[in-house]
Design a protein around this motif. Structure first.
Motif, short mmCIF file in Angstrom:
data_model
loop_
_atom_site.label_atom_id
_atom_site.label_comp_id
_atom_site.label_asym_id
_atom_site.label_seq_id
_atom_site.Cartn_x
_atom_site.Cartn_y
_atom_site.Cartn_z
N GLY A 1 14.53 5.72 -16.99
CA GLY A 1 14.70 4.74 -16.29
C GLY A 1 13.18 4.43 -15.96
N ARG A 2 12.54 5.20 -14.75
CA ARG A 2 11.17 5.02 -14.15
C ARG A 2 10.11 4.78 -15.18
NH1 ARG A 2 9.90 6.81 -8.85
NH2 ARG A 2 11.89 7.84 -8.76
N ALA A 3 10.34 5.84 -16.27
CA ALA A 3 9.21 5.90 -17.18
C ALA A 3 9.07 4.87 -18.13
CB ALA A 3 9.28 7.20 -18.07
N LEU A 4 10.16 3.96 -18.06
CA LEU A 4 10.03 2.81 -19.20
C LEU A 4 9.57 1.42 -18.23
CD1 LEU A 4 13.73 2.83 -20.91
CD2 LEU A 4 11.18 3.35 -22.04
N THR A 5 10.18 1.38 -17.10
CA THR A 5 9.51 0.13 -16.36
C THR A 5 8.85 0.21 -15.21
OG1 THR A 5 11.50 0.27 -14.68
CG2 THR A 5 12.06 -0.90 -16.84
N VAL A 6 8.06 1.36 -14.87
CA VAL A 6 7.39 1.44 -13.64
C VAL A 6 6.08 0.81 -13.82
CG1 VAL A 6 6.55 3.60 -14.26
CG2 VAL A 6 6.62 3.02 -11.63
N TYR A 7 5.50 0.59 -14.90
CA TYR A 7 4.12 0.24 -15.18
C TYR A 7 4.29 -1.27 -15.42
CZ TYR A 7 3.27 5.20 -16.36
OH TYR A 7 3.29 6.80 -16.08
N CYS A 8 5.31 -1.83 -15.60
CA CYS A 8 5.51 -3.29 -15.72
C CYS A 8 5.24 -4.18 -14.33
CB CYS A 8 6.59 -3.70 -16.78
SG CYS A 8 8.17 -3.88 -15.72
N GLY A 9 5.30 -3.40 -13.38
CA GLY A 9 5.71 -4.25 -11.95
C GLY A 9 4.64 -4.09 -11.10
N ARG A 10 4.13 -5.11 -10.29
CA ARG A 10 3.10 -5.12 -9.46
C ARG A 10 3.93 -5.64 -8.06
NH1 ARG A 10 -2.87 -5.91 -11.67
NH2 ARG A 10 -2.60 -4.36 -13.39
N TYR A 11 3.53 -5.17 -6.96
CA TYR A 11 3.73 -5.88 -5.59
C TYR A 11 2.48 -6.40 -5.02
CZ TYR A 11 5.31 -6.11 -0.61
OH TYR A 11 5.77 -6.54 0.44
N VAL A 12 2.64 -7.72 -4.76
CA VAL A 12 1.23 -8.41 -4.55
C VAL A 12 1.50 -8.83 -3.24
CG1 VAL A 12 -0.32 -10.00 -5.02
CG2 VAL A 12 1.19 -9.04 -7.01
N THR A 13 0.65 -8.75 -2.06
CA THR A 13 0.90 -9.05 -0.91
C THR A 13 -0.80 -9.50 -0.17
OG1 THR A 13 1.61 -8.98 1.26
CG2 THR A 13 0.57 -6.95 0.10
N ARG A 14 -0.82 -9.83 0.90
CA ARG A 14 -2.13 -10.25 1.49
C ARG A 14 -2.27 -9.45 3.11
NH1 ARG A 14 1.76 -14.03 3.02
NH2 ARG A 14 1.80 -14.92 5.18
N VAL A 15 -3.69 -9.84 3.22
CA VAL A 15 -3.91 -8.78 4.36
C VAL A 15 -3.68 -9.68 5.52
CG1 VAL A 15 -5.72 -7.52 5.67
CG2 VAL A 15 -5.37 -7.25 3.34
N ILE A 16 -3.01 -9.42 6.69
CA ILE A 16 -2.80 -10.07 7.85
C ILE A 16 -3.60 -9.84 8.84
CG2 ILE A 16 -1.13 -10.72 9.60
CD1 ILE A 16 1.04 -10.12 7.60
N ASP A 17 -4.02 -8.58 8.95
CA ASP A 17 -4.80 -7.82 10.44
C ASP A 17 -5.55 -6.77 9.63
OD1 ASP A 17 -5.96 -7.76 12.58
OD2 ASP A 17 -4.06 -6.90 13.71
N VAL A 18 -6.74 -6.46 10.24
CA VAL A 18 -7.45 -5.15 10.11
C VAL A 18 -7.93 -4.65 11.47
CG1 VAL A 18 -9.58 -4.31 9.13
CG2 VAL A 18 -8.44 -5.99 7.78
N LYS A 19 -7.60 -3.62 11.69
CA LYS A 19 -7.84 -2.95 12.98
C LYS A 19 -8.26 -1.55 13.15
CE LYS A 19 -2.95 -2.44 14.41
NZ LYS A 19 -2.09 -2.87 15.37
N ARG A 20 -8.93 -1.22 14.19
CA ARG A 20 -9.37 0.23 14.37
C ARG A 20 -8.47 0.96 15.55
NH1 ARG A 20 -13.27 2.67 11.87
NH2 ARG A 20 -14.27 0.78 11.57
#
Length: 367
Positions: free
Chosen positions: A250-269
């Motif tokens: 399962g995983r070894a067939l499809t894991v490489y074809c997907g990406r999760y794309v998002t954006r940065v809302i905040d950067v803090k320390r």
């Protein structure tokens, strides 16, 4: 062998950031990867484990390269049958309902003598494999499904009881043995386990053996790919004339074809540690939180910077996608997490805090 890797360039246009978070599936890369796996396996039967990712577009891309699909519930069965009415399907998993136990499938994986007695009671025809859990050492596995006391499959005593039950009738047909003992193993270790399973199956007179999945995938080193070529060659050496060997990755067939794309809302320390908060989080991509790894970032050209921990929007300290990533991030930056094509969206707790669900996009042509 062609697969998508985190070293490849970005697949998302920054102008589309308003549509994030999103899953992006590379169907072209998946098609090439599945074709290469199919070629490497020779005449070993290849079933895809739908539990890894049941996305219809991924299943359609895989269908030309697989001999069938492995499902673990009536819901997965209905999903696959709706897409491919005549396809071969194997149904497994513990705790089957009556609807699942008596479903019209190509192969039914029996998990216990009690399950078999329920199947035998009404006298309906079925073709079954007995799932064996052998007491063997399993070193280096990321997840052990067998090799000792687990809820999965039967020990040899349970198998022997099932064989005796089957010998008393001829409606339910014993076709062979199924064994999925562990996940996260390299080709040499999987071949060692295959040899043990085959030896056991031959002792029962079985000529159809499903060796399961469990091919290693490294989130820490995404370039370290499972050696499908040596695995296929090794199985060819192990197989005897007249035997049917089947695997169900399962995983070894499809894991490489997907990406999760998002954006940065905040950067803090906070107390000296740098955090980047992104839209979405582990309610979309649960894998890093459950497996305790960092989800690898994709895309070239990122500027190195102070190590930053990338977290999501959830009210829990476990909502961490990656820790101490040495990259400079600013509010508004679009980031892509690689290796999000398996056990990602479909195993995540989607409705926690009721944030919006991600969009889904598909790459259908080479770029």
């Amino acid at each position: 062998m062609t697969v998508a890797t985190p070293a490849q360039a970005s697949i998302w246009e920054p102008a589309h950031a308003a549509g994030l978070p999103a899953y992006v599936y590379d169907l072209v890369g998946l098609d090439a990867h599945a074709a290469a796996v199919r070629e490497a396996l020779g005449d070993v039967e290849l079933y895809y484990a739908v539990k890894a990712n049941p996305d219809p577009e991924l299943l359609r891309a895989l269908a030309p390269h697989v001999d069938g699909f492995e499902v673990s519930s009536g819901g997965e069965l209905a999903h696959v049958r709706g897409l491919f009415p005549g396809v071969a399907v194997a149904l497994g998993g513990p705790g089957k309902t009556d609807g699942e136990l008596f479903a019209d499938v190509t192969r039914l994986h029996i998990e216990s003598p009690t399950e078999l007695r329920r199947l035998l009671a009404p006298g309906r025809p079925a073709d079954v494999l007995l799932r064996v859990n052998l007491d063997v050492p399993i070193d280096g596995a990321s997840l052990a499904m067998g090799g000792g006391a687990t809820p999965f499959g039967m020990d040899p005593q349970g198998i022997a009881e099932c064989v005796r039950l089957l010998e008393k009738q001829d409606v339910v047909r014993l076709r062979g043995v199924h064994a999925h003992l562990a996940s996260g193993l390299d080709a040499p270790r999987l071949l060692e386990l295959a040899a043990v399973v085959l030896d056991y199956a031959r002792g029962l007179g079985a000529t159809e053996i499903n060796l399961g999945g469990g091919m290693a995938v490294s989130y820490a080193d995404p370039e370290a790919l499972f050696d499908w070529r040596s695995y296929g060659e090794g199985l060819a050496r192990l197989r005897r004339p007249g035997e049917v060997l089947r695997i169900e990755p399962g995983r070894a067939l499809t894991v490489y074809c997907g990406r999760y794309v998002t954006r940065v809302i905040d950067v803090k320390r906070v107390h000296g540690e740098l955090f980047a908060v992104v839209a979405g989080g582990t309610h979309h991509l649960r894998t890093p939180a459950t497996k305790g790894h960092d989800q690898p970032l994709a895309g070239r050209g990122r500027v190195a910077g102070e190590p930053v921990t990338i977290v999501g929007q959830l009210c829990t300290p476990k909502d961490v996608l990656a820790r101490d990533v040495p990259v400079r991030l600013e509010v508004g930056d679009v980031i892509e997490f690689a290796m999000a094509g398996a056990y990602a969206w479909n195993i995540s707790h989607h409705d926690f805090l009721m944030h919006p669900k991600p969009a889904f996009h598909y790459i259908r042509e080479a770029v």
